[in-house]
Write an enzyme that holds these catalytic residues in place. Sequence first.
Site, PDB file in Angstrom:
ATOM      1  CG  ASP A  82      -2.066   0.931   1.146  1.00  0.00           C
ATOM      2  OD1 ASP A  82      -2.277   1.506   0.062  1.00  0.00           O
ATOM      3  OD2 ASP A  82      -2.759   1.102   2.160  1.00  0.00           O
ATOM      4  CD  GLU A 117     -13.083  -5.512  -2.804  1.00  0.00           C
ATOM      5  OE1 GLU A 117     -11.874  -5.771  -2.650  1.00  0.00           O
ATOM      6  OE2 GLU A 117     -13.976  -6.378  -2.760  1.00  0.00           O
ATOM      7  CG  ASN A 118      -7.356  -2.439  -6.338  1.00  0.00           C
ATOM      8  OD1 ASN A 118      -6.397  -3.180  -6.182  1.00  0.00           O
ATOM      9  ND2 ASN A 118      -7.703  -1.551  -5.407  1.00  0.00           N
ATOM     10  N   GLY A 177       0.224   5.451  -4.418  1.00  0.00           N
ATOM     11  CA  GLY A 177      -0.362   6.741  -4.804  1.00  0.00           C
ATOM     12  C   GLY A 177       0.204   7.878  -3.978  1.00  0.00           C
ATOM     13  CG  LEU A 222      -7.067  -8.899   6.455  1.00  0.00           C
ATOM     14  CD1 LEU A 222      -5.555  -8.956   6.411  1.00  0.00           C
ATOM     15  CD2 LEU A 222      -7.584  -9.924   7.454  1.00  0.00           C
TER      16      LEU A 222
END
Length: 247
Positions: free
Chosen positions: A18, A65-66, A21, A193
Site C-alpha cells: 500500500d 475492489e480496485n 499513490g 486487512l
Amino acid sequence: MRSETPINSPRHVAIIMDGNGRWANARGLPRTAGHRAGVERVREAVRTAAEAGIDYLTLFAFSSENWNRPQQEVSDLMGLLRFFIRRDLAELHRENVCIKVIGCRQTIQPDIRALLNEAEDRTRGNTGITLVIAFNYGARDELVRAVRKIAEAVRDGDMDIAAIDEAAIAARIDTAGIPDPDLVIRTSGEQRLSNFLLWQAAYSEFVFMPCLWPDFDRAAFLDALAEYGRRDRRYGAVSAPDLAVGS
Ligand code: FPP
C-alpha cells in the site's frame, strides 16, 4: 545455514503493498509513477524473501475492489502486470521461483488470463520460493466461490453435508495446498486487512510498516521479519513459559 534466516522465521509471508499513490503525490508525480516504482520493489521483495528462506510470498497486486478506481489507473495497473510478467518471468523461472495466482480468473481480460496461466504453467515444476500473486482477488469473493463449489457437490450427490468441515473449505479456496500465512505485512501505516486472506489469516501475525510500498526496501523487509521473530504465537493456547510457571 542461511545467515539471514532469523529465529522464528515465517514460512509464508503475505504483503499488502500500500502507498504507491501517496508516494507519487508526495513527489508531484502521477499515481502511475508510484505503481511503477512499486513494481521494482516487487522484484526486490521476491529476492529478499528467497534469500531469507521464506517458502511462500503472497503479494496483493490487484483487489476485486480496485476496478472501482479511475479507468486510466486500472488500465495502467493492468499494463504494469503485463510488463512485470513479460519482463520478469524468464528471470523468475531461472531463479527457480514457482508462480501461483489467486483470485477470480473469469472476469479478467483474456490476454492477462493467458499471461497468468503461462506464468503458472512455465514455473509449475520449480522448487524454490513460491510467489503467489493475488490478482482480481477479494477474500469474500473467494469464499463465495468456495461455498458454490461445495453446494454444487452436495446438490450432485458427490458430498455429504456432514463432510463440510474446515479442511473441506480450505481445499476449495484459491490457496488450497498453500500453508496459511504466518506473517501479514501492510505498508503505508494503514492498519486493516481490506478483504485480503480473511480465512487464511485467522492466526497470522500482523506487522504494519509506516513506509510507503515504493520505499519498502530490503532493510524494511528484514525489519518486519525481525519483528515477527519477537512475537509469541499461541494459537489460542498459552505460551510455553506460562505453562511452566503454572505447573
Ligand atoms: C496500493 O497503493 C497498491 C496497489 C493498488 C497495487 C499494487 C501494485 C503494484 C505494486 C504493481 C503491480 C504488481 C505486480 C505484482 C506486478 P495505492 O494506490 O492504494 O496507494 P495510496 O493508498 O497511497 O493511494
